[in-house]
Design a protein around this motif. Structure first.
Motif, PDB file in Angstrom:
ATOM      1  N   PHE A 121       0.896  -1.110  -0.150  1.00 55.78           N
ATOM      2  CA  PHE A 121       0.004   0.034  -0.131  1.00 55.78           C
ATOM      3  C   PHE A 121       0.808   1.362  -0.184  1.00 55.78           C
ATOM      4  N   GLU A 122       1.909   1.303   0.774  1.00 58.15           N
ATOM      5  CA  GLU A 122       3.034   2.306   0.843  1.00 58.15           C
ATOM      6  C   GLU A 122       3.473   2.630  -0.726  1.00 58.15           C
ATOM      7  N   GLU A 123       3.788   1.456  -1.364  1.00 57.68           N
ATOM      8  CA  GLU A 123       4.372   1.615  -2.579  1.00 57.68           C
ATOM      9  C   GLU A 123       3.313   2.213  -3.525  1.00 57.68           C
ATOM     10  N   LEU A 124       2.235   1.639  -3.656  1.00 59.90           N
ATOM     11  CA  LEU A 124       1.046   2.290  -4.672  1.00 59.90           C
ATOM     12  C   LEU A 124       0.802   3.790  -4.242  1.00 59.90           C
ATOM     13  N   ALA A 125       0.786   4.051  -3.032  1.00 56.82           N
ATOM     14  CA  ALA A 125       0.701   5.440  -2.335  1.00 56.82           C
ATOM     15  C   ALA A 125       1.669   6.374  -2.977  1.00 56.82           C
ATOM     16  N   GLU A 126       2.798   5.862  -2.896  1.00 51.26           N
ATOM     17  CA  GLU A 126       4.143   6.491  -3.466  1.00 51.26           C
ATOM     18  C   GLU A 126       3.882   6.836  -4.976  1.00 51.26           C
ATOM     19  N   GLN A 127       3.184   5.851  -5.760  1.00 49.21           N
ATOM     20  CA  GLN A 127       3.268   5.992  -7.272  1.00 49.21           C
ATOM     21  C   GLN A 127       2.006   7.024  -7.538  1.00 49.21           C
ATOM     22  N   GLY A 128       1.368   7.506  -6.418  1.00 46.63           N
ATOM     23  CA  GLY A 128      -0.009   8.323  -6.822  1.00 46.63           C
ATOM     24  C   GLY A 128      -1.079   7.758  -6.673  1.00 46.63           C
ATOM     25  N   CYS A 129      -1.388   6.382  -6.161  1.00 50.77           N
ATOM     26  CA  CYS A 129      -2.508   5.563  -6.307  1.00 50.77           C
ATOM     27  C   CYS A 129      -3.300   6.489  -5.263  1.00 50.77           C
ATOM     28  N   SER A 130      -4.733   6.504  -5.449  1.00 51.47           N
ATOM     29  CA  SER A 130      -5.765   7.202  -4.480  1.00 51.47           C
ATOM     30  C   SER A 130      -6.334   5.997  -3.843  1.00 51.47           C
ATOM     31  N   ILE A 131      -6.104   6.147  -2.429  1.00 49.61           N
ATOM     32  CA  ILE A 131      -6.732   4.900  -1.499  1.00 49.61           C
ATOM     33  C   ILE A 131      -7.808   5.348  -0.492  1.00 49.61           C
ATOM     34  N   GLN A 132      -8.809   4.792  -0.694  1.00 47.24           N
ATOM     35  CA  GLN A 132      -9.847   4.927   0.447  1.00 47.24           C
ATOM     36  C   GLN A 132     -10.145   3.857   1.121  1.00 47.24           C
ATOM     37  N   LEU A 133     -10.118   3.838   2.370  1.00 45.15           N
ATOM     38  CA  LEU A 133     -10.389   2.651   3.201  1.00 45.15           C
ATOM     39  C   LEU A 133     -11.288   2.877   4.386  1.00 45.15           C
ATOM     40  N   VAL A 134     -12.189   1.994   4.370  1.00 51.55           N
ATOM     41  CA  VAL A 134     -13.669   2.111   5.538  1.00 51.55           C
ATOM     42  C   VAL A 134     -13.489   0.845   6.498  1.00 51.55           C
ATOM     43  N   VAL A 135     -13.247   1.072   7.767  1.00 53.41           N
ATOM     44  CA  VAL A 135     -13.159  -0.172   8.655  1.00 53.41           C
ATOM     45  C   VAL A 135     -14.345   0.251   9.873  1.00 53.41           C
ATOM     46  N   CYS A 136     -14.623  -0.872  10.390  1.00 54.59           N
ATOM     47  CA  CYS A 136     -15.600  -0.666  11.763  1.00 54.59           C
ATOM     48  C   CYS A 136     -14.833   0.135  12.672  1.00 54.59           C
ATOM     49  N   HIS A 137     -15.679   0.859  13.230  1.00 50.63           N
ATOM     50  CA  HIS A 137     -15.045   1.595  14.623  1.00 50.63           C
ATOM     51  C   HIS A 137     -14.668   0.667  15.535  1.00 50.63           C
ATOM     52  N   PRO A 138     -13.531   0.679  16.280  1.00 52.20           N
ATOM     53  CA  PRO A 138     -13.152  -0.499  17.040  1.00 52.20           C
ATOM     54  C   PRO A 138     -14.073  -0.278  18.154  1.00 52.20           C
ATOM     55  N   ASP A 180     -13.282 -13.660  21.419  1.00 57.19           N
ATOM     56  CA  ASP A 180     -13.023 -12.575  22.536  1.00 57.19           C
ATOM     57  C   ASP A 180     -12.933 -11.195  21.941  1.00 57.19           C
ATOM     58  N   ILE A 181     -13.991 -10.415  22.277  1.00 59.67           N
ATOM     59  CA  ILE A 181     -14.565  -9.217  21.669  1.00 59.67           C
ATOM     60  C   ILE A 181     -13.124  -8.342  22.024  1.00 59.67           C
ATOM     61  N   GLU A 182     -12.551  -8.383  23.258  1.00 60.73           N
ATOM     62  CA  GLU A 182     -11.359  -7.107  23.670  1.00 60.73           C
ATOM     63  C   GLU A 182     -10.458  -7.544  22.670  1.00 60.73           C
ATOM     64  N   ALA A 183     -10.054  -8.742  22.376  1.00 62.66           N
ATOM     65  CA  ALA A 183      -9.014  -9.155  21.597  1.00 62.66           C
ATOM     66  C   ALA A 183      -9.391  -8.533  20.229  1.00 62.66           C
ATOM     67  N   TYR A 184     -10.545  -8.738  19.504  1.00 63.35           N
ATOM     68  CA  TYR A 184     -10.841  -8.349  18.239  1.00 63.35           C
ATOM     69  C   TYR A 184     -10.858  -6.682  18.293  1.00 63.35           C
ATOM     70  N   ARG A 185     -11.255  -6.157  19.134  1.00 64.59           N
ATOM     71  CA  ARG A 185     -11.183  -4.509  19.157  1.00 64.59           C
ATOM     72  C   ARG A 185      -9.590  -4.239  19.353  1.00 64.59           C
ATOM     73  N   HIS A 186      -8.958  -5.004  19.905  1.00 61.27           N
ATOM     74  CA  HIS A 186      -7.434  -4.516  19.809  1.00 61.27           C
ATOM     75  C   HIS A 186      -7.017  -4.636  18.451  1.00 61.27           C
ATOM     76  N   GLN A 187      -7.626  -5.847  17.714  1.00 61.29           N
ATOM     77  CA  GLN A 187      -6.853  -5.985  16.356  1.00 61.29           C
ATOM     78  C   GLN A 187      -7.232  -4.988  15.421  1.00 61.29           C
ATOM     79  N   CYS A 188      -8.625  -4.461  15.588  1.00 63.14           N
ATOM     80  CA  CYS A 188      -9.310  -3.515  14.560  1.00 63.14           C
ATOM     81  C   CYS A 188      -8.349  -2.138  14.869  1.00 63.14           C
TER      82      CYS A 188
END
Length: 285
Positions: A140-157, A175-183
């Protein structure tokens, strides 16, 4: 060869007599009758007979024209039928098409690096997207460096949506707390990327999404879209997935982009969501 030429000329002459001569004769008959009535003292009976003859010629003209038009239409229909038959013989349609040929999984797709190479725009949504953030950070960093527009949507932790996904979708842990930590860990990685590049934007939502989306736009090569269905407690690598190129399935690609845009419009920016001291640690696959 000479006989064929003579036969062809004779056939054309017959066609002329049947198709073209009635209107010509009708025209001359009308002119002749009008001229004769002007110069000669014709009786009413003679004029009536002339009119009847003209009507007969008109009827013959209409009948001959209809006959030839119907004949040409019939020949055209027969030719189209023959062409369709030939085309049908050349095309071999599958007799037993099942959903397995349309729905795959993450395991059968080409490597993500190949699918994203040359991208000009990426639209990605999902529950936590931790695997993408953790395993493909450099991509993703390489694509961003090349000028690629990136939009990301994830669930609020801290949203109820994360709890629902943990209880109903995530296979590896309850384990909900473990999953929130991952988010939070994934979100912090994406936020770091967005802070570095202006054309990378990350948002969160409180929608318990039933699928993830990866819509890819390219200037050269094939744009594509993937929708991974969040089935109940199925390992991530085995989740059913729909994948198609924009060229082969433009409606599917447009639908995937439209779905992402709808979620994007309901999402919010991520300032202050994650503590910068949160450790990046893989808890759930």
């Amino acid at each position: 060869m000479k006989n064929e030429t003579t036969t062809h000329k004779f056939r054309n002459f017959i066609v002329f007599l049947l198709r073209d001569s009635p209107p010509v004769l009708t025209l001359f008959a009308c002119i002749g009758l009008t001229t004769a009535a002007s110069f000669y003292q014709l009786t009413s009976e003679t004029i009536l007979q002339g009119l009847l003859a003209v009507n007969v010629l008109i009827a013959a003209t209409l009948l001959s024209e209809r006959w030839f038009v119907n004949r040409e239409n019939r020949n055209m229909i027969e030719k189209i039928g023959d062409d369709v038959t030939v085309l049908g013989d050349r095309i071999s349609l599958p007799t037993n098409v099942g959903l397995d040929s349309l729905v795959g999984s993450r395991k059968v797709l080409p490597p993500l690096e190949g699918r994203l190479a040359g991208s000009t725009s990426l639209k990605i949504s999902g529950g936590s997207l931790f695997r993408l953030a953790n395993e493909y950070r450099s991509l993703f960093e390489e694509l961003a460096e090349q000028g690629c527009s990136i939009q990301l949507v994830v669930c609020h932790p801290d949203s109820d949506a994360v709890e629902r996904l943990c209880n109903e979708v995530v296979y590896e842990s309850d384990d909900i707390e473990a999953y929130r930590h991952q988010c939070r860990s994934a979100l912090r990685l994406f936020e770091a990327l967005a802070e570095k590049y202006d054309h990378v934007e990350v948002r969160t939502c409180d929608i318990a999404m039933s699928f993830s989306i990866l819509a890819v736009e390219k200037l050269a090569g094939e744009s594509s879209a993937s929708i991974e269905l969040y089935a109940y407690k199925v390992p991530a690598r085995n989740r059913p997935m729909l994948h198609a190129t924009k060229a082969a399935s433009p409606d599917f690609h447009a639908m995937a982009v439209s779905q992402f845009d709808s979620v994007w419009s309901k999402s919010m920016k991520t300032e202050g969501v994650c503590d910068p001291n949160v450790s990046i640690e893989k808890v759930v696959d």
